[in-house]
Design a protein around this motif. Structure first.
Motif, PDB file in Angstrom:
ATOM      1  N   ALA A 151     -31.737 -23.999 -29.775  1.00 28.66           N
ATOM      2  CA  ALA A 151     -32.598 -22.924 -29.273  1.00 28.66           C
ATOM      3  C   ALA A 151     -31.891 -21.595 -29.525  1.00 28.66           C
ATOM      4  O   ALA A 151     -30.671 -21.509 -29.424  1.00 28.66           O
ATOM      5  CB  ALA A 151     -32.860 -23.101 -27.779  1.00 28.66           C
ATOM      6  N   LEU A 152     -32.651 -20.571 -29.870  1.00 22.50           N
ATOM      7  CA  LEU A 152     -32.126 -19.224 -30.070  1.00 22.50           C
ATOM      8  C   LEU A 152     -32.726 -18.296 -29.036  1.00 22.50           C
ATOM      9  O   LEU A 152     -33.865 -18.473 -28.618  1.00 22.50           O
ATOM     10  CB  LEU A 152     -32.491 -18.684 -31.457  1.00 22.50           C
ATOM     11  N   GLY A 153     -31.969 -17.303 -28.644  1.00 20.93           N
ATOM     12  CA  GLY A 153     -32.480 -16.304 -27.720  1.00 20.93           C
ATOM     13  C   GLY A 153     -31.698 -15.016 -27.849  1.00 20.93           C
ATOM     14  O   GLY A 153     -30.587 -14.991 -28.385  1.00 20.93           O
ATOM     15  N   ARG A 154     -32.283 -13.950 -27.382  1.00 24.69           N
ATOM     16  CA  ARG A 154     -31.607 -12.655 -27.368  1.00 24.69           C
ATOM     17  C   ARG A 154     -31.069 -12.431 -25.961  1.00 24.69           C
ATOM     18  O   ARG A 154     -31.826 -12.383 -25.000  1.00 24.69           O
ATOM     19  CB  ARG A 154     -32.580 -11.553 -27.759  1.00 24.69           C
ATOM     20  N   VAL A 155     -29.766 -12.317 -25.853  1.00 24.29           N
ATOM     21  CA  VAL A 155     -29.097 -12.154 -24.570  1.00 24.29           C
ATOM     22  C   VAL A 155     -28.119 -10.999 -24.687  1.00 24.29           C
ATOM     23  O   VAL A 155     -27.268 -10.992 -25.578  1.00 24.29           O
ATOM     24  CB  VAL A 155     -28.360 -13.449 -24.166  1.00 24.29           C
ATOM     25  N   ILE A 196     -27.923 -12.203 -30.483  1.00 24.72           N
ATOM     26  CA  ILE A 196     -28.580 -13.493 -30.651  1.00 24.72           C
ATOM     27  C   ILE A 196     -27.577 -14.586 -30.295  1.00 24.72           C
ATOM     28  O   ILE A 196     -26.455 -14.603 -30.805  1.00 24.72           O
ATOM     29  CB  ILE A 196     -29.062 -13.692 -32.104  1.00 24.72           C
ATOM     30  N   VAL A 197     -27.960 -15.487 -29.403  1.00 19.36           N
ATOM     31  CA  VAL A 197     -27.128 -16.623 -29.056  1.00 19.36           C
ATOM     32  C   VAL A 197     -27.897 -17.907 -29.368  1.00 19.36           C
ATOM     33  O   VAL A 197     -29.128 -17.914 -29.428  1.00 19.36           O
ATOM     34  CB  VAL A 197     -26.683 -16.619 -27.569  1.00 19.36           C
ATOM     35  N   MET A 198     -27.163 -18.976 -29.575  1.00 17.23           N
ATOM     36  CA  MET A 198     -27.758 -20.272 -29.863  1.00 17.23           C
ATOM     37  C   MET A 198     -27.224 -21.266 -28.842  1.00 17.23           C
ATOM     38  O   MET A 198     -26.036 -21.224 -28.495  1.00 17.23           O
ATOM     39  CB  MET A 198     -27.389 -20.714 -31.280  1.00 17.23           C
ATOM     40  N   THR A 199     -28.087 -22.143 -28.344  1.00 11.29           N
ATOM     41  CA  THR A 199     -27.685 -23.226 -27.450  1.00 11.29           C
ATOM     42  C   THR A 199     -28.150 -24.543 -28.059  1.00 11.29           C
ATOM     43  O   THR A 199     -29.143 -24.580 -28.784  1.00 11.29           O
ATOM     44  CB  THR A 199     -28.286 -23.074 -26.041  1.00 11.29           C
ATOM     45  N   TRP A 200     -27.411 -25.626 -27.758  1.00 15.28           N
ATOM     46  CA  TRP A 200     -27.796 -26.923 -28.291  1.00 15.28           C
ATOM     47  C   TRP A 200     -27.132 -28.030 -27.500  1.00 15.28           C
ATOM     48  O   TRP A 200     -26.148 -27.833 -26.810  1.00 15.28           O
ATOM     49  CB  TRP A 200     -27.432 -27.050 -29.773  1.00 15.28           C
TER      50      TRP A 200
END
Length: 91
Positions: A37-41, A45-49
């Motif tokens: 998942a990508l998001g703007r924090v 841009i950060v990615m979680t998995w």
């Protein structure tokens, strides 16, 4: 854009979009048995998995895909996470 490789490829991949269209695909950090998942924090841009195979830890990258960190001790999942814009100051 970020995605898990096809078939048995558990590597994570990424591509960016700009004036010339989509960039060539590049390896992102980390491995997963599900899509990331990508998001703007905090203006980045950060990615979680979820980890690959039996690794149910949740991971994230705070710095443009250069470093892989556990999200927080004890945060686990058997599937893909989701992310929204929020303040990660307490992580």
């Amino acid at each position: 854009m970020a995605w898990k490789g096809s078939g048995d490829d558990d590597r994570l991949w990424r591509a960016g979009y700009g004036n010339g269209g989509w960039s060539a695909q590049q390896l992102a950090i980390g491995r997963s048995s599900h899509g990331p998942a990508l998001g703007r924090v905090d203006n980045r841009i950060v990615m979680t998995w979820k980890g690959a195979g039996g690794d149910e830890r949740l991971w994230w990258t705070p710095d443009s895909f250069r470093t892989q960190l556990p999200l927080r001790a004890g945060y686990t999942s058997s599937n893909s996470p989701a992310i929204v814009a929020l303040n990660f100051a307490d992580l």
